[in-house]
Design an enzyme around this catalytic site. Sequence first.
Site, short mmCIF file in Angstrom:
data_model
loop_
_atom_site.label_atom_id
_atom_site.label_comp_id
_atom_site.label_asym_id
_atom_site.label_seq_id
_atom_site.Cartn_x
_atom_site.Cartn_y
_atom_site.Cartn_z
N THR A 78 0.91 -1.28 -0.03
CA THR A 78 -0.08 -0.20 -0.11
C THR A 78 0.94 1.34 -0.14
O THR A 78 0.51 2.28 -0.77
CB THR A 78 -1.05 -0.06 1.24
OG1 THR A 78 -1.87 -1.27 1.24
CG2 THR A 78 -1.53 1.10 1.30
N CYS A 330 -21.10 -8.82 2.48
CA CYS A 330 -22.59 -8.43 2.77
C CYS A 330 -22.71 -7.49 3.85
O CYS A 330 -22.06 -7.51 4.78
CB CYS A 330 -23.22 -9.76 3.34
SG CYS A 330 -23.52 -11.16 2.30
N1 PLP Z 1 -1.86 -4.38 -4.29
C1 PLP Z 1 -2.34 -5.60 -4.39
C2 PLP Z 1 -2.58 -6.10 -5.77
C3 PLP Z 1 -2.56 -6.31 -3.20
O1 PLP Z 1 -3.34 -7.66 -3.67
C4 PLP Z 1 -2.46 -6.12 -2.07
C5 PLP Z 1 -2.87 -6.81 -0.85
O2 PLP Z 1 -3.78 -7.69 -0.79
C6 PLP Z 1 -1.90 -4.75 -1.96
C7 PLP Z 1 -1.68 -3.96 -3.01
C8 PLP Z 1 -1.59 -4.21 -0.66
O3 PLP Z 1 -0.46 -4.82 -0.07
P1 PLP Z 1 -0.22 -4.57 1.62
O4 PLP Z 1 -0.90 -5.40 2.29
O5 PLP Z 1 1.26 -5.19 1.73
O6 PLP Z 1 -0.11 -3.12 1.88
#
Ligand code: PLP
Length: 394
Positions: A78, A330
């Site tokens: 993220t 949901c």
């Molecule tokens: N991008 C994608 C495609 C993801 O699947 C995820 C997490 O599921 C993230 C970004 C975020 O990663 P993180 O959990 O390390 O912040």
Amino acid sequence: MNSLNKKTIIYLDNASTTPLSDKAKKEMDNYWNLFYGNPSSLYSLGVKNKKTLTYCRKMIAECINADTDEIFFTSCGTESNNWALKGTAFKLKEKGNHIIVSAIEHHAILNTCEFLKKQGFEITYLPVNKFGEVEIPTLQNAIKKETILISIMMVNNEIGTIQNIKELCQIAHSKNILFHTDAVQAIGHIPVNVKDLDIDMLSCSGHKFNGPKGIGFLYIKKGIEIEPLLNGGQQENNMRAGTENIPLIVGMATALKEHIEMLTEQILYINNLRYSLIEQLKQNGIDFNINGSNNCVPGIISLSFKSIEGETVLHRLDLKGICVSTGSACDSKNTQLSHVLKAIHCDKEYAYGTIRISISHDNTLDEIISFVNELTKLISGNVSKKMNAKDITK
Ligand code: PLP
């Protein structure tokens, strides 16, 4: 690779997170309380960790064919996505204010775009075809003279579709536009060569390939200038201040190297489990659709069933000790379809009954068989023919 007690649960949610590998844990252990020095300190306890930091950066760079100084540690996928988008937007705001992303990006991208929109940037969300692929003319038509960045994920986290990153990136570069990819679901699962793809930035997260949680990295190609993420000390070449988390970095580098070393056999093994799972469901007479493209990561399988809610399936499987995730949620009034299922125009009759199964090399054929047997009972409402390993032809 991992000593998880498989007797207790069948874990089929590896796209959500993965358990820490034994090797990564062992390598990390000493860095919590023995080699705890600050890599910026000038005495030997610090200098040792500075060397460890460089070593880990090099290990990671080699896994994606990058140069060592092109890897910048972050706290997660993220953060890497936030940095790539905001760092580019704020650096290039005089040049233009238009950013293009796909409609099926992770919320780490989509919500960053919503933030940037409030700062005056214009965002285009590219539609995808029914397989979840961004088509080349769709991208070409969306580009404007104000476009400064195109960000398209390498692998979708819900349906596993792999995008044609090389060609999408070539289009961006032909118009002098930077290209970023969220490769959180790709790194450690499919071969990725940043030089061959020629991408400018790539996001990665440690916990998707049996590394620890709370650590990731952003690849930034040499010569690409974006704004620093955090201001403070000189860490990460003045781009992301803050004392580095050496144990987590060691864990991520170890786990990634481990994955890359077994990548070919891992892909083959997981593909076979995928094939068995789908074949067994068919043999059991279950009516289902597979979402996504044939060009996908083998580990992610998005299945939709008619006349049943995905969340109900999830909770019923949980009672049997099986972990999967769903493509709908949901709330008290409605069931909401995910933005990905909406974007691929998933058949409404099936869409609400979507579950995502994500397989890793830690799963066994027996686990897949147990899962299919439970799922079959659940979907068909009665006990189906029980499968055994010897029933599987491939
Ligand atoms: N991008 C994608 C495609 C993801 O699947 C995820 C997490 O599921 C993230 C970004 C975020 O990663 P993180 O959990 O390390 O912040």
